[in-house]
Design a protein around this motif. Structure first.
Motif, PDB file in Angstrom:
ATOM      1  N   PHE A 163      35.374  38.240  44.226  1.00 44.90           N
ATOM      2  CA  PHE A 163      35.279  39.100  43.047  1.00 44.90           C
ATOM      3  C   PHE A 163      34.388  38.540  41.942  1.00 44.90           C
ATOM      4  CE2 PHE A 163      39.234  40.144  45.164  1.00 44.90           C
ATOM      5  CZ  PHE A 163      39.163  41.520  45.215  1.00 44.90           C
ATOM      6  N   GLY A 178      43.849  40.490  38.619  1.00 44.15           N
ATOM      7  CA  GLY A 178      44.672  40.474  39.825  1.00 44.15           C
ATOM      8  C   GLY A 178      46.145  40.695  39.515  1.00 44.15           C
ATOM      9  N   ASN A 193      39.389  37.126  36.532  1.00 45.64           N
ATOM     10  CA  ASN A 193      39.778  37.451  37.902  1.00 45.64           C
ATOM     11  C   ASN A 193      41.295  37.395  38.081  1.00 45.64           C
ATOM     12  OD1 ASN A 193      39.093  38.051  40.675  1.00 45.64           O
ATOM     13  ND2 ASN A 193      39.772  35.973  41.100  1.00 45.64           N
ATOM     14  N   TYR A 194      41.923  36.320  37.621  1.00 49.23           N
ATOM     15  CA  TYR A 194      43.372  36.177  37.781  1.00 49.23           C
ATOM     16  C   TYR A 194      44.142  37.185  36.929  1.00 49.23           C
ATOM     17  CZ  TYR A 194      42.514  31.948  40.463  1.00 49.23           C
ATOM     18  OH  TYR A 194      42.102  31.059  41.424  1.00 49.23           O
ATOM     19  N   HIS A 252      42.666  39.317  44.586  1.00 50.13           N
ATOM     20  CA  HIS A 252      42.084  38.626  43.424  1.00 50.13           C
ATOM     21  C   HIS A 252      42.613  37.193  43.334  1.00 50.13           C
ATOM     22  CE1 HIS A 252      39.637  41.337  40.929  1.00 50.13           C
ATOM     23  NE2 HIS A 252      40.368  42.317  41.445  1.00 50.13           N
ATOM     24  N   PRO A 273      39.446  34.639  45.142  1.00 49.09           N
ATOM     25  CA  PRO A 273      38.756  34.874  43.867  1.00 49.09           C
ATOM     26  C   PRO A 273      37.233  34.851  43.977  1.00 49.09           C
ATOM     27  CG  PRO A 273      39.769  32.697  43.893  1.00 49.09           C
ATOM     28  CD  PRO A 273      40.231  33.415  45.125  1.00 49.09           C
TER      29      PRO A 273
END
Length: 120
Positions: A30, A48, A44-45, A23, A27
């Protein structure tokens, strides 16, 4: 049964740590899984970091119960996203077949981590 639990912890821990790292370093892969109304990079972060943290938690006896519960919650949260993906003309995962197969796989993953949770 103890060996099975240890194997499951290693598999889930490795998988979630790997997914969390991906992730962060990939990025763009995803972004199609995240609905458009959400801030894609932020989601996303955050996901992750969460995935990596709970995956890592499976490797330490003190945090296995909490980490396995976190994975259960995450898999339940992701289930509607996987169902939504099946309804799209071009699923983010690739083909329609793979998107459909992913739903029962999600329940199998839930069952496996539940086994870890109740035995921790």
């Amino acid at each position: 049964m103890e060996i099975t639990i240890q194997v499951l912890k290693i598999i889930y821990g490795g998988f979630f740590c790997f997914a969390g790292i991906m992730h962060i370093i990939r990025p763009d892969f995803f972004k199609h899984f995240i609905p458009d109304f959400l801030p894609k990079k932020l989601v996303n972060y955050v996901v992750g970091i969460l995935e990596f943290s709970i995956g890592l938690g499976l490797f330490f006896q003190e945090t296995v119960k909490l980490a396995s519960f976190g994975i259960i919650i995450l898999l339940v949260i992701f289930l509607p996203i996987h169902i939504w993906d099946v309804t799209k003309k071009r699923p983010a995962i690739g083909s329609k077949k793979v998107a459909v197969v992913r739903i029962p796989l999600q329940f199998l993953l839930l069952y496996g981590i539940y086994i870890v949770y109740i035995n921790s």
